[in-house]
Write an enzyme that holds these catalytic residues in place. Structure first.
Site, short mmCIF file in Angstrom:
data_model
loop_
_atom_site.label_atom_id
_atom_site.label_comp_id
_atom_site.label_asym_id
_atom_site.label_seq_id
_atom_site.Cartn_x
_atom_site.Cartn_y
_atom_site.Cartn_z
N GLY A 54 62.65 67.94 62.19
CA GLY A 54 63.76 67.55 61.33
C GLY A 54 65.07 68.18 61.74
N GLU A 75 67.29 79.01 64.56
CA GLU A 75 65.87 78.87 64.90
C GLU A 75 65.45 80.03 65.81
OE1 GLU A 75 62.20 78.39 65.52
OE2 GLU A 75 63.15 76.94 64.18
N GLN A 83 53.40 68.98 67.20
CA GLN A 83 52.16 69.39 66.57
C GLN A 83 51.17 68.26 66.27
OE1 GLN A 83 52.75 72.20 63.32
NE2 GLN A 83 54.56 73.03 64.32
N VAL A 118 66.37 83.07 59.43
CA VAL A 118 67.12 83.05 58.18
C VAL A 118 66.53 84.10 57.23
CG1 VAL A 118 67.86 81.67 56.20
CG2 VAL A 118 67.57 80.60 58.45
N CYS A 201 50.63 66.84 57.20
CA CYS A 201 49.69 65.86 57.73
C CYS A 201 48.35 65.96 57.02
CB CYS A 201 49.50 66.01 59.23
SG CYS A 201 48.64 64.59 59.94
N LYS A 344 53.57 65.24 54.11
CA LYS A 344 54.47 65.97 54.99
C LYS A 344 54.12 65.66 56.44
CE LYS A 344 55.01 69.49 51.42
NZ LYS A 344 56.37 69.10 51.05
N THR A 345 54.82 64.65 57.01
CA THR A 345 54.53 64.21 58.37
C THR A 345 55.81 64.05 59.17
OG1 THR A 345 54.70 61.83 57.92
CG2 THR A 345 52.58 62.86 57.47
N ALA A 346 55.67 64.04 60.50
CA ALA A 346 56.83 63.84 61.38
C ALA A 346 57.43 62.46 61.18
CB ALA A 346 56.43 64.03 62.85
N ALA A 347 56.56 61.47 60.88
CA ALA A 347 57.06 60.11 60.67
C ALA A 347 57.97 60.05 59.45
CB ALA A 347 55.90 59.14 60.51
N CYS A 372 50.59 57.98 58.68
CA CYS A 372 49.51 58.90 59.02
C CYS A 372 48.51 58.17 59.91
CB CYS A 372 48.83 59.41 57.76
SG CYS A 372 47.52 60.61 58.09
#
Length: 443
Positions: A54, A75, A83, A118, A201, A344-347, A372
């Site tokens: 993200g 970061e 992942q 952070v 995921c 909660k996914t990258a897509a 998914c």
């Protein structure tokens, strides 16, 4: 033009997949210029917290809107990982080395990389503080800090990973131990777990179960394996269409699913796992195992739990349609760290990307799209796509609840290529982009 259902399984589709695989192996990461924290400014128009999927994607997009010199990413990690491929690494179908690249190589050109962690958020003053004590102010803040793995909430972990027979696909440190446990399996219980917390995921804990079952069949060990999925949930999947398909696979492959079972302890020296019955708190059951795959409890990062931007559960409190914070209008959240009612996914991150900073740059509403790819074997995937209402929101003009080779090739080879070369560079347009790719690239 040939029907898409025929195209994606055609020899031409496989040729494209071979090209993508070759490109992913041979094309080195683009080395981009970044600056170090010692030269960082104290104020940015857009400050991004987190250099995962993200964060990188949003920074890439925002630099085109406000100029690279006005964007920074905080970061600490030296390496960036794709992942989703760890499911296949844990099953021996991919190498771990293929999943990671230096963080410097994926940082958007000209965007400041503040290599620090952070430590504190102060949205009332529009600033943050890092571990090194640096205070950075912003006009807009994008929070993309991901989700935290809490192995230590299971008694006996993470130290239990020092023993054989146990692994976890959720950590770069333990994913290869899953493959070792799978190879070393002789006979007995192969147990796969799903915790009593949100997870990234949510399909991954059962994907490795299906892959393990396929491996046991391939190696002649299936008759000696008792495959068990102990899940804290009350259903195998949250969308009925795909849940029905998975239940049929579970029945056909003689897999055991125990619902409302939460892993609370691992006695790795004895090869025992202790589960609590969530329907009867305090009641426990001990399972012996020959192989154990642990999906850890997960939570919002600690720095967010005590922050003013968090809701009562510790997640970034955003509007589900605009991703704008409910209290601080110049703060936005994206991905796993938010309280969006999605998987909660990258897509999902890819789909939410155009929404952030909607008050200034975009006018768009997020529909909760989540994808998914449910890996059910070494050459089969059910591609689950759905929205906030747990209703299918499918890309392709065929029944995606069916296991398909074409969807496996997309998961294993096409998506990693698109991730490194398209998504992280800010060009990903979600399912519409993929649909266009198939029609234009293989017609």
């Amino acid at each position: 033009m040939a029907p898409l259902v025929a195209v994606v399984s055609s020899p031409r589709a496989r040729l494209l997949t071979c090209f993508l695989r070759l490109g992913a192996q041979q094309a080195g990461p683009l080395q981009l210029h970044t600056r170090t924290s010692c030269t960082a400014k104290n104020h940015y128009e857009v400050l991004v917290l987190g250099g995962g999927t993200g964060g990188i994607t949003m920074a890439t997009r925002m630099k085109r809107k406000v100029g690279a010199e006005n964007v920074a990413i905080v970061e600490p990690s030296e390496r960036h990982f794709y992942q989703p491929i760890w499911t296949l690494v844990g099953a021996g179908a991919k190498q771990l080395s293929s999943s990671g690249r230096p963080t410097a190589s994926v940082m958007p050109s000209g965007v400041e990389w503040i290599q620090d962690k952070v430590a504190e958020l102060n949205p009332d003053k529009s600033c943050i503080r890092t571990d090194s004590g640096k205070e950075i102010s912003y006009k807009y803040l994008i929070i993309a800090l991901g989700i935290q793995l809490d192995y230590e909430k299971i008694k006996g972990l993470p130290e239990g990973f020092a023993h054989p027979k146990i692994g976890s696909n959720y950590s770069v440190k333990t994913v290869e131990k899953t493959w070792k446990a799978l190879q070393d399996f002789k006979e007995g219980n192969a147990i796969f777990t799903f915790p009593n917390t949100p997870v990234k995921c949510a399909g991954a804990p059962q994907k490795i179960m299906y892959l393990s079952e396929a491996y046991f069949r391939k190696t002649g060990k299936r008759s000696k394996a008792n495959i068990i999925f102990n899940t804290s949930l009350g259903a195998i999947f949250g969308v009925k269409k795909y849940a029905d398909a998975l239940q049929e696979i579970i029945r056909e492959r003689n897999l055991t699913v125990n619902y409302k079972q939460n892993l609370i302890e691992v006695r790795a020296d004895k090869q025992e796992a202790v589960f609590e019955n969530l329907d009867k708190p305090g009641e426990t059951q001990v399972f012996s195992y020959e192989m154990l795959h642990v999906t850890p409890p997960m939570s919002s990062p600690d720095v967010l739990k005590t922050s003013p931007v968090a809701d009562s559960a510790g997640w970034v409190d955003v509007d589900k349609e605009t991703l704008q914070h409910k209290k601080y209008p110049n703060v936005f959240g994206i991905g796993d760290c938010t309280n969006l009612p999605t998987s909660k996914t990258a897509a999902a991150v890819g789909r939410t990307r155009p929404l952030v900073l909607s008050c200034s740059f975009y006018q768009f509403q997020y529909d909760g799209y989540t994808s998914c790819p449910l890996v059910t074997g070494y050459n089969r995937v059910i591609l689950a796509e759905f929205d906030y209402r747990a209703q299918p929101l499918e890309t392709f003009p065929f029944d995606q609840s069916k296991e398909r080779l074409s969807m496996y090739l997309m998961k294993a080879d096409m998506m990693p290529f698109l991730y490194w070369n398209i998504m992280l560079r800010g060009y990903w347009g979600g399912p519409a982009f993929l649909r266009k790719l198939f029609h234009l690239g293989m017609s």
